[in-house]
Design a protein around this motif. Structure first.
Motif, short mmCIF file in Angstrom:
data_model
loop_
_atom_site.label_atom_id
_atom_site.label_comp_id
_atom_site.label_asym_id
_atom_site.label_seq_id
_atom_site.Cartn_x
_atom_site.Cartn_y
_atom_site.Cartn_z
N VAL A 102 8.34 4.98 -12.70
CA VAL A 102 8.59 6.24 -13.40
C VAL A 102 10.09 6.39 -13.61
O VAL A 102 10.88 6.20 -12.70
CB VAL A 102 8.05 7.44 -12.59
N ALA A 103 10.46 6.74 -14.85
CA ALA A 103 11.86 6.98 -15.19
C ALA A 103 11.99 8.35 -15.84
O ALA A 103 11.07 8.81 -16.51
CB ALA A 103 12.36 5.91 -16.16
N ARG A 104 13.11 9.00 -15.62
CA ARG A 104 13.35 10.31 -16.21
C ARG A 104 14.28 10.17 -17.40
O ARG A 104 15.37 9.60 -17.27
CB ARG A 104 13.93 11.28 -15.19
N HIS A 105 13.85 10.70 -18.54
CA HIS A 105 14.65 10.64 -19.76
C HIS A 105 16.00 11.33 -19.54
O HIS A 105 16.07 12.43 -19.00
CB HIS A 105 13.90 11.33 -20.91
N GLY A 106 17.05 10.65 -19.91
CA GLY A 106 18.38 11.22 -19.78
C GLY A 106 19.00 11.05 -18.41
O GLY A 106 20.17 11.36 -18.22
N THR B 29 17.68 8.22 -16.00
CA THR B 29 17.55 6.81 -15.63
C THR B 29 18.15 5.95 -16.73
O THR B 29 17.68 5.97 -17.87
CB THR B 29 16.06 6.44 -15.43
N ALA B 30 19.18 5.21 -16.39
CA ALA B 30 19.82 4.32 -17.36
C ALA B 30 18.96 3.08 -17.57
O ALA B 30 18.25 2.65 -16.65
CB ALA B 30 21.20 3.92 -16.87
N PRO B 31 19.00 2.50 -18.76
CA PRO B 31 18.22 1.28 -19.01
C PRO B 31 18.51 0.18 -17.99
O PRO B 31 17.60 -0.53 -17.56
CB PRO B 31 18.64 0.86 -20.42
N GLY B 32 19.76 0.04 -17.58
CA GLY B 32 20.11 -0.97 -16.59
C GLY B 32 19.47 -0.71 -15.23
O GLY B 32 19.10 -1.64 -14.51
N GLU B 33 19.33 0.57 -14.88
CA GLU B 33 18.66 0.94 -13.63
C GLU B 33 17.18 0.59 -13.69
O GLU B 33 16.61 0.10 -12.72
CB GLU B 33 18.84 2.42 -13.34
N MET B 34 16.57 0.84 -14.82
CA MET B 34 15.15 0.52 -15.00
C MET B 34 14.95 -0.99 -14.89
O MET B 34 14.04 -1.47 -14.21
CB MET B 34 14.68 1.03 -16.36
N ALA B 35 15.84 -1.75 -15.52
CA ALA B 35 15.75 -3.22 -15.46
C ALA B 35 15.96 -3.71 -14.02
O ALA B 35 15.26 -4.61 -13.57
CB ALA B 35 16.77 -3.85 -16.40
N VAL C 171 6.21 5.02 -16.90
CA VAL C 171 6.10 6.39 -17.41
C VAL C 171 7.50 6.91 -17.66
O VAL C 171 8.39 6.74 -16.83
CB VAL C 171 5.37 7.31 -16.40
N LEU C 172 7.69 7.53 -18.81
CA LEU C 172 8.95 8.21 -19.11
C LEU C 172 8.66 9.70 -19.06
O LEU C 172 7.89 10.22 -19.86
CB LEU C 172 9.47 7.82 -20.49
N ASN C 173 9.24 10.39 -18.09
CA ASN C 173 9.01 11.83 -18.00
C ASN C 173 10.27 12.59 -18.38
O ASN C 173 11.34 12.02 -18.52
CB ASN C 173 8.47 12.24 -16.62
N GLY C 174 10.12 13.88 -18.59
CA GLY C 174 11.25 14.72 -18.95
C GLY C 174 11.70 14.60 -20.39
O GLY C 174 12.77 15.08 -20.76
#
Length: 95
Positions: free
Chosen positions: A45-49, A51-57, A74-77
């Motif tokens: 799960v990542a929060r829009h605005g 979670t940076a793309p690099g953090e997700m990777a 999931v992208l929330n927010g």
């Protein structure tokens, strides 16, 4: 991982259709990687605005490196105002 935790997850899996285990952020502590070894699938799960793309990777690499690939994300927010012009028709929400 403690054997009793894995046993509990298996018991819950036999009793319920879906068992969700919430964990702290994977890049902050290793709990999520440990828990991922005991469950059937991993949802990231990542929060829009936030979670940076690099953090997700990095989170995906950490799970993959532990032999626990991400099964879904999931992208929330996400707010409608962030949608690209002309893309609002596919947006739905709840309140």
């Amino acid at each position: 991982m403690r054997p009793r935790f894995a046993e509990m997850i298996k018991m819950l899996g036999r009793r319920f259709d879906c068992v969700i285990v919430d964990c702290p952020p994977i890049l902050v502590v290793t709990d999520a990687v440990i828990v991922a070894r005991a469950v059937g699938a991993t949802l990231l799960v990542a929060r829009h605005g936030c979670t940076a793309p690099g953090e997700m990777a990095a989170a995906m690499r950490a799970l993959d490196g532990a032999g626990q690939p991400v099964h879904a994300a999931v992208l929330n927010g996400f707010e409608r105002r962030h949608a690209r012009p002309g893309r609002e028709e596919g947006y739905y929400g709840y309140g």
